[in-house]
Design a protein around this motif. Structure first.
Motif, PDB file in Angstrom:
ATOM      1  N   SER A 132     -14.206  -9.992  -0.179  1.00 25.25           N
ATOM      2  CA  SER A 132     -13.741 -10.035  -1.571  1.00 25.25           C
ATOM      3  C   SER A 132     -14.094 -11.340  -2.271  1.00 25.25           C
ATOM      4  N   LEU A 133     -14.686 -12.301  -1.552  1.00 22.21           N
ATOM      5  CA  LEU A 133     -14.950 -13.607  -2.145  1.00 22.21           C
ATOM      6  C   LEU A 133     -16.243 -13.560  -2.970  1.00 22.21           C
ATOM      7  N   ILE A 161      -5.943   3.993   1.736  1.00 20.58           N
ATOM      8  CA  ILE A 161      -6.617   3.761   0.454  1.00 20.58           C
ATOM      9  C   ILE A 161      -5.596   3.725  -0.679  1.00 20.58           C
ATOM     10  N   ALA A 162      -4.634   4.646  -0.652  1.00 20.44           N
ATOM     11  CA  ALA A 162      -3.606   4.678  -1.692  1.00 20.44           C
ATOM     12  C   ALA A 162      -2.798   3.396  -1.699  1.00 20.44           C
ATOM     13  N   SER A 178      -7.720  -0.137  -4.105  1.00 20.76           N
ATOM     14  CA  SER A 178      -9.176  -0.098  -4.046  1.00 20.76           C
ATOM     15  C   SER A 178      -9.597  -0.852  -2.801  1.00 20.76           C
ATOM     16  N   ILE A 179     -10.561  -0.301  -2.061  1.00 20.55           N
ATOM     17  CA  ILE A 179     -10.916  -0.903  -0.778  1.00 20.55           C
ATOM     18  C   ILE A 179     -12.404  -0.699  -0.508  1.00 20.55           C
ATOM     19  N   TRP A 237      -9.261  -5.951  -3.565  1.00 20.00           N
ATOM     20  CA  TRP A 237      -9.998  -6.247  -2.334  1.00 20.00           C
ATOM     21  C   TRP A 237      -9.501  -7.550  -1.702  1.00 20.00           C
ATOM     22  N   GLU A 238      -9.087  -8.480  -2.545  1.00 23.91           N
ATOM     23  CA  GLU A 238      -8.532  -9.730  -2.022  1.00 23.91           C
ATOM     24  C   GLU A 238      -7.291  -9.459  -1.178  1.00 23.91           C
ATOM     25  N   THR A 239      -6.449  -8.520  -1.616  1.00 27.96           N
ATOM     26  CA  THR A 239      -5.236  -8.231  -0.850  1.00 27.96           C
ATOM     27  C   THR A 239      -5.568  -7.613   0.506  1.00 27.96           C
TER      28      THR A 239
END
Length: 369
Positions: free
Chosen positions: A40-41, A98-99, A103-104, A193-195
Motif C-alpha cells: 500500500s506504500l 474482502i467485505a 478494498s484489498i 489497503w493500508e489497513t
C-alpha cells in the motif's frame, strides 16, 4: 458439504477470525525487526496520479460481452438463498475477508493464504475469487504501479455482495457500501489497503490480541459534526507486558486535506470525554486503554500531522505509525508520539523491541534451562 482442514476440523468454526499465526512462520515479515514490504506504500506522485478502473473480464471468456453475460443477475432477495447454497466455506471466508477490509489487493490476498498454508492456497483462492465474481458478489479493479509493467488487481464487494452480506451476516458487523467508491476520492482504495498491511503485519506478532475493522465514532456531543466518522481498523496489542492497548487507526493519505484528521481528533476527543475516559469498549477488543493512531506513509507526513494538528496539545495518548520506517527498519522502530510532556512540536520516536519478542516462548526456554 463442509470442507475440512488437514486436522479434520471444519472451516465453519473459524468464520473470518482464524487462529493467530506465529511470527517465525510469517514468510513476508522479518521475525527480528518486523520489517516487511508494504503493497500500500505509494509515492506522493503515484498517489496524486492514482487511477483505478473496474475490470469486467472473466478468465474463461474471450470477450467483454461474454464475460458480462455470465455474471449472475439478481431479481429478488430470494436469489441470494440460491447463491448461498452454491458457495463453499472457502468462498465465504474470502467474501467476508474482502467485505471486512473494503478494498484489498490481490497480493494481499495471496499473503493471507501464505499466513495459513494449512487452510488455504493460491489455487483455491483463485477458484473462490472466480466464483464470487461470477456470482456478482465482488467487483474486480485494475490499477498501475510505476515499477510494474502489468496492471495490478484489487477486489471489493459489489453492490449485490453488500446486500448479500447484509441479508445473511448483518448481525456480525457493519459493511462499507461499495457505491461510495463512485463518490469518494479514488485514493480511498489506498487508505483501505493500508489497513490490510497493518493487520497482516500485526497479526502474527506475539503481542497481538485481536482486531476489528469498523468503529463508528458517531456525532460529537454538540452535534457540530453530522457526518459519520469511522475508523477502518482497530487492533489490540500488548505493547507493554500485561498492558493491552486498543489502537484505533486512521490511515493517512498524502492527498488528504487537514479536515479529515481534525474531524477524527474532534470525534476522538468526544469519544474519550476530553481524554478522561480511555477505557470505552472498542468493538469488544480486550485492551484496557484506547489510543488513537495515525498511520502515515512517511516521516515527513507524520511530522506535518504533528505540527499542523498541534498533537501535543490534545489530552489523550496519540501514536503515529510510519510505513516507510516499517519497510526500512521494522515495526519496532516505526512508532512515534507527540511531545505531550514538554509541549514541543518535536516528534518523539518509540523503540519497542518487545513488539517482536515472545515473552511466553522465552520464559519457557528459561524454565527448561
Amino acid at each position: 458439504m463442509p470442507e475440512f482442514t488437514k486436522d479434520g476440523s471444519s472451516l465453519k468454526q473459524f468464520k473470518d477470525n482464524l487462529p493467530v499465526t506465529k511470527l517465525g512462520l510469517n514468510p513476508f515479515v522479518n521475525k527480528d525487526t518486523g520489517r516487511t514490504y508494504l503493497p500500500s506504500l505509494f509515492t506522493a506522485e503515484e498517489e496524486k496520479q492514482f487511477k483505478i478502473n473496474r475490470n469486467f473480464k472473466q478468465r474463461k471468456y474471450l470477450t467483454l460481452q461474454d464475460s458480462v453475460s455470465h455474471i449472475y443477475s439478481y431479481f429478488i432477495a430470494d436469489d441470494y438463498n440460491y447463491v448461498m447454497t452454491q458457495l463453499t466455506d472457502h468462498d465465504l471466508y474470502w467474501l467476508k475477508f474482502i467485505a471486512r477490509f473494503k478494498s484489498i489487493q490481490q497480493v494481499q490476498l495471496f499473503r493471507q493464504t501464505a499466513l495459513y498454508p494449512d487452510w488455504f492456497d493460491r489455487k483455491r483462492l483463485k477458484h473462490s475469487l472466480d466464483r464470487l465474481f461470477m456470482y456478482g458478489l465482488i467487483w474486480k479493479w485494475n490499477f498501475k504501479r510505476d515499477f510494474l509493467n502489468k496492471p495490478v488487481t484489487a477486489y471489493t464487494l459489489s453492490v449485490n455482495g453488500f446486500r448479500f452480506m447484509e441479508y445473511f451476516f448483518n448481525q456480525e458487523r457493519q459493511y462499507f457500501q461499495p457505491q461510495s467508491y463512485f463518490t469518494l476520492p479514488v485514493q480511498y482504495h489506498i487508505r483501505f489497503w493500508e489497513t490490510v498491511d497493518i493487520y497482516q503485519l500485526c497479526l502474527s506478532l506475539p503481542i497481538f490480541h485481536g482486531f476489528e475493522t469498523f468503529l463508528n465514532l458517531g456525532k460529537d456531543k454538540e452535534n457540530k459534526i453530522k457526518r459519520n466518522m469511522t475508523s477502518p481498523l482497530q487492533i489490540a496489542l500488548e505493547m507493554i507486558p500485561n498492558q493491552i492497548k486498543n489502537l484505533v487507526f486512521f490511515p493517512a493519505l498524502q492527498t488528504d486535506d487537514l479536515t479529515y484528521y481534525q474531524n477524527a481528533l474532534l470525534r476522538w476527543n468526544a469519544f474519550t470525554d476530553d481524554g478522561v475516559n480511555l477505557t470505552e469498549s472498542v468493538n469488544g477488543l480486550p485492551g484496557t486503554q484506547n489510543i488513537i493512531v495515525f498511520y502515515a506513509p512517511t516521516v515527513a507526513i507524520a511530522d506535518k500531522l504533528n505540527t499542523d494538528l498541534e498533537l501535543p496539545n490534545w489530552n489523550f495518548p496519540i501514536f503515529l505509525l510510519v510505513g516507510s520506517v516499517i519497510e526500512k527498519d521494522g515495526i519496532t522502530q516505526a512508532f512515534y508520539y507527540p511531545d505531550h510532556r514538554n509541549k514541543t512540536l518535536d516528534l518523539q520516536r518509540a523503540t519497542l523491541p518487545n513488539l517482536v519478542f515472545d515473552n511466553q516462548e522465552e520464559s519457557g526456554k528459561n524454565e527448561e534451562n
